[in-house]
Scaffold this motif. Structure first.
Motif, mmCIF file in Angstrom:
data_model
loop_
_atom_site.group_PDB
_atom_site.id
_atom_site.type_symbol
_atom_site.label_atom_id
_atom_site.label_comp_id
_atom_site.label_asym_id
_atom_site.label_seq_id
_atom_site.Cartn_x
_atom_site.Cartn_y
_atom_site.Cartn_z
ATOM 1 N N ILE A 1 0.821 -1.315 0.045
ATOM 2 C CA ILE A 1 -0.032 -0.163 -0.011
ATOM 3 C C ILE A 1 0.921 1.224 -0.151
ATOM 4 C CG2 ILE A 1 -1.780 1.512 1.232
ATOM 5 C CD1 ILE A 1 -2.583 -1.251 2.524
ATOM 6 N N VAL A 2 0.502 2.246 -0.927
ATOM 7 C CA VAL A 2 1.178 3.520 -0.671
ATOM 8 C C VAL A 2 0.303 4.586 -0.418
ATOM 9 C CG1 VAL A 2 2.270 5.353 -2.212
ATOM 10 C CG2 VAL A 2 2.862 2.773 -2.588
ATOM 11 N N ILE A 3 0.342 5.339 0.594
ATOM 12 C CA ILE A 3 -0.664 6.444 0.720
ATOM 13 C C ILE A 3 -0.035 7.625 0.319
ATOM 14 C CG2 ILE A 3 -1.735 7.528 3.006
ATOM 15 C CD1 ILE A 3 -1.555 5.071 4.420
ATOM 16 N N ALA A 4 -0.803 8.593 -0.303
ATOM 17 C CA ALA A 4 -0.310 9.849 -0.866
ATOM 18 C C ALA A 4 -1.396 10.870 -0.217
ATOM 19 C CB ALA A 4 -0.550 9.823 -2.523
ATOM 20 N N ASN A 5 -0.643 11.718 0.213
ATOM 21 C CA ASN A 5 -1.425 13.112 1.180
ATOM 22 C C ASN A 5 -0.779 14.397 0.743
ATOM 23 O OD1 ASN A 5 -3.549 13.765 2.832
ATOM 24 N ND2 ASN A 5 -2.000 13.871 4.351
ATOM 25 N N ARG A 6 -1.406 15.577 0.988
ATOM 26 C CA ARG A 6 -1.023 16.698 0.813
ATOM 27 C C ARG A 6 0.258 17.132 1.949
ATOM 28 N NH1 ARG A 6 -3.487 20.239 -1.930
ATOM 29 N NH2 ARG A 6 -5.546 18.959 -1.963
ATOM 30 N N THR A 7 -0.103 16.385 3.120
ATOM 31 C CA THR A 7 1.048 16.611 4.063
ATOM 32 C C THR A 7 1.831 15.147 4.353
ATOM 33 O OG1 THR A 7 -0.439 16.365 5.908
ATOM 34 C CG2 THR A 7 -0.301 18.550 5.140
ATOM 35 N N LEU A 8 2.948 15.422 4.471
ATOM 36 C CA LEU A 8 3.851 13.942 4.441
ATOM 37 C C LEU A 8 3.691 13.488 5.924
ATOM 38 C CD1 LEU A 8 5.164 11.949 2.850
ATOM 39 C CD2 LEU A 8 7.307 13.178 3.461
ATOM 40 N N GLY A 9 3.423 14.344 6.942
ATOM 41 C CA GLY A 9 3.445 13.974 8.115
ATOM 42 C C GLY A 9 2.274 12.862 8.499
ATOM 43 N N ARG A 10 1.107 13.301 8.088
ATOM 44 C CA ARG A 10 -0.088 12.573 8.382
ATOM 45 C C ARG A 10 -0.128 11.380 7.460
ATOM 46 N NH1 ARG A 10 -3.506 10.070 10.999
ATOM 47 N NH2 ARG A 10 -5.612 9.632 9.895
ATOM 48 N N ALA A 11 0.555 11.496 6.267
ATOM 49 C CA ALA A 11 0.746 10.400 5.363
ATOM 50 C C ALA A 11 1.527 9.143 6.295
ATOM 51 C CB ALA A 11 1.058 10.552 4.118
ATOM 52 N N ARG A 12 2.610 9.795 6.728
ATOM 53 C CA ARG A 12 3.564 8.765 7.511
ATOM 54 C C ARG A 12 2.782 8.296 8.605
ATOM 55 N NH1 ARG A 12 9.129 12.488 6.895
ATOM 56 N NH2 ARG A 12 9.692 11.608 4.921
ATOM 57 N N GLU A 13 2.186 9.169 9.396
ATOM 58 C CA GLU A 13 1.409 8.552 10.666
ATOM 59 C C GLU A 13 0.650 7.489 10.230
ATOM 60 O OE1 GLU A 13 -1.946 10.446 13.718
ATOM 61 O OE2 GLU A 13 -0.376 11.813 12.648
ATOM 62 N N LEU A 14 -0.168 7.564 9.234
ATOM 63 C CA LEU A 14 -1.106 6.423 8.888
ATOM 64 C C LEU A 14 -0.354 5.280 8.116
ATOM 65 C CD1 LEU A 14 -4.125 6.072 8.875
ATOM 66 C CD2 LEU A 14 -4.167 6.915 6.520
ATOM 67 N N ALA A 15 0.651 5.621 7.451
ATOM 68 C CA ALA A 15 1.350 4.474 6.805
ATOM 69 C C ALA A 15 1.995 3.617 7.770
ATOM 70 C CB ALA A 15 2.677 5.049 5.893
ATOM 71 N N ASP A 16 2.395 4.192 9.000
ATOM 72 C CA ASP A 16 3.214 3.346 10.008
ATOM 73 C C ASP A 16 2.531 2.289 10.610
ATOM 74 O OD1 ASP A 16 5.613 4.925 9.455
ATOM 75 O OD2 ASP A 16 5.214 6.209 11.446
ATOM 76 N N GLN A 17 0.986 2.590 10.581
ATOM 77 C CA GLN A 17 0.053 1.722 11.189
ATOM 78 C C GLN A 17 -0.282 0.462 10.361
ATOM 79 O OE1 GLN A 17 -3.758 3.330 12.310
ATOM 80 N NE2 GLN A 17 -3.237 5.110 12.287
ATOM 81 N N PHE A 18 -0.078 0.436 9.136
ATOM 82 C CA PHE A 18 -0.344 -0.717 8.249
ATOM 83 C C PHE A 18 0.970 -1.020 7.665
ATOM 84 C CE2 PHE A 18 -3.947 2.125 8.558
ATOM 85 C CZ PHE A 18 -5.003 1.191 9.222
#
Length: 457
Positions: A212-229
């Motif tokens: 899974i790749v999560i793309a978001n306007r702010t990288l911090g929130r994307a990383r926070e979510l990506a770390d969970q999964f």
């Protein structure tokens, strides 16, 4: 059944209230002990989730359940330092068999915000396990909850109450499972990092998606979510690079303009050598231009398409819920019968104990007579006769009392109780003969002498 179910849920109270009466996991055991002492209940289980807080309690014998429910409300509001009148406005309670029905409906997902959702079953099992381990739930609630879990499992097995997805996030992932034969080989690109994308990511992981790749306007929130999964986080600007690698694209942002246009997707399809791509746009306004649907090898679904699927699945679940209600009614009726049988257990134990004591007394007499040198055949005959006389003396006295009271209709039931053949004509004759007293077949003696003859016609 001195059972009470009391609480608040998503239907009766707003989240602002529900969060105030929620029990943290570390305080549940202490709270249940306090509830038993302060509210005066014998056994208790507390279920606390994001959508409900409920107390299942056994009141002492003879207690007025409505009054005990008020005590439980007072206890819960006091425990959480809330005005009791606020609790009364949003609390509900059930008594007796209706309380049991409610608990089974909760366990089966029939009382959930999402009809048929399965998580509540595990949450209820965990709540009971905590209560049992802490001693707050004893034998009676133990029997009751085992039956609750058995009925709920039957609902899951015999109906399709939880088979069809009824959330947009789950429906999107379920759709991917229908388009791709093996999700273990698929790569997903999620655009956005809000609650919906978080749910999508969780369902994708559960479905076994390869990456899974999560793309978001702010990288911090994307990383926070990506770390969970265990996912990869990128910025929206990197989507053109990621798009050709994606088999599944699911978008849910707050953008007022489309993020993915027909041209970008067309280039990605060419780079993929026309391998199919599923695109699901959950956003409103839309993240993907509608013209993308004109491209071959692209399967584009909007939130409205998913809602049609969800609505149809919800109708299916409601139909299955009606079947579930029938299963629950049957299960409760069976439990009611089991409780009635349990009511006879103490009486049976007492009766068996009395028979055992009589046997031991007569056996001791027989052994003493044998030790004195009496004829063994005579001793055995006396033992059998004495046992028979003493064991049937109380029942025959009771039968006489029934007749004396003019309760002839009970004699047929007595035959059944005594294990005698249920011949209607003979039963009627016996009843008339016994009650009219022409020849007293119930007149037996407990004399142990050889010449005594005892009959029960």
């Amino acid at each position: 059944m001195n059972l009470i179910a009391l609480g608040i849920n998503h239907n009766s109270a707003a989240v602002e209230v529900r969060e105030k009466v929620a029990f943290a996991p570390e305080q549940v055991s202490e709270a249940m002990a306090d509830c038993c002492g302060s509210a005066g209940v014998d056994e208790v289980v507390i279920l606390s989730t994001c959508n409900r807080t409920e107390i299942y309690a056994l009141a002492p014998a003879g207690a007025v359940l409505a009054e005990k429910a008020v005590q439980l409300i007072e206890w819960m509001s006091g425990y959480h330092h809330l005005p009791s009148e606020d609790m009364r406005r949003c609390a509900y309670h059930y008594e007796g068999e209706q309380a049991l029905r409610h608990i089974v409906q909760v366990a089966s997902g029939l009382d959930s915000m999402v009809l048929g959702e399965p998580q509540i079953f595990g949450q209820l099992k965990s709540a009971f396990a905590v209560a049992a381990e802490s001693g707050a739930a004893g034998a009676e609630l133990g029997r009751l909850f085992q039956r609750v879990f058995a009925i709920a499992k039957r609902v899951r097995t015999d109906t399709a109450i939880g088979e069809n997805p009824v959330s947009v996030a789950y429906a999107a992932v379920d759709l991917a499972g229908h388009i791709f034969s093996n999700l273990n080989e698929c790569r997903a690109l999620l655009v956005g990092a809000g609650e919906t994308i978080e749910l999508v990511a969780r369902h994708l992981v559960d479905a076994g998606v390869a990456s899974i790749v999560i793309a978001n306007r702010t990288l911090g929130r994307a990383r926070e979510l990506a770390d969970q999964f265990g996912a990869e986080a990128v910025l929206l600007a990197e989507i053109p690079e990621q798009l050709p690698k994606a088999d599944i694209v699911i978008t849910s942002t707050a953008s007022q303009l489309p993020i993915l246009g027909k041209g970008a997707v067309e280039q990605a399809i060419k780079a993929r050598k026309h391998r199919p791509m599923l695109m699901v746009d959950i956003a409103v306004p839309r993240d993907i231009e509608p013209q993308v649907n004109e491209l071959r090898d692209v399967y584009l679904y909007s939130v409205d398409d998913l809602r049609e699927i969800v609505d149809e699945n919800m109708r299916s679940r409601r139909n299955e819920a009606r079947k579930a209600d029938q299963i629950i009614a049957l299960g409760i009726a069976e439990y009611r019968e089991d409780l009635r049988r349990l009511g006879a257990v103490d009486l049976v134990k007492e009766f068996r104990g009395m028979a055992d004591r009589t046997r031991e007394e007569e056996l001791e007499k027989a052994l003493r007579n044998l030790a004195r040198g009496q004829d063994p055949e005579r001793v055995v005959s006396q033992l059998a006769r004495a046992l028979t006389n003493k064991l049937i003396h109380a029942p025959t006295t009771g039968l006489k009392d029934i007749c004396a009271g003019g309760q002839r209709e009970h004699l047929v039931q007595a035959r059944r109780l005594l294990g005698m053949a249920e011949d209607g004509d003979s039963a009627a004759r016996d009843a008339r003969g016994a009650c009219e007293g022409d020849a007293d077949p119930l007149d037996i003696s407990t004399d142990d002498t050889d010449h005594s003859r005892h009959t029960l016609q």
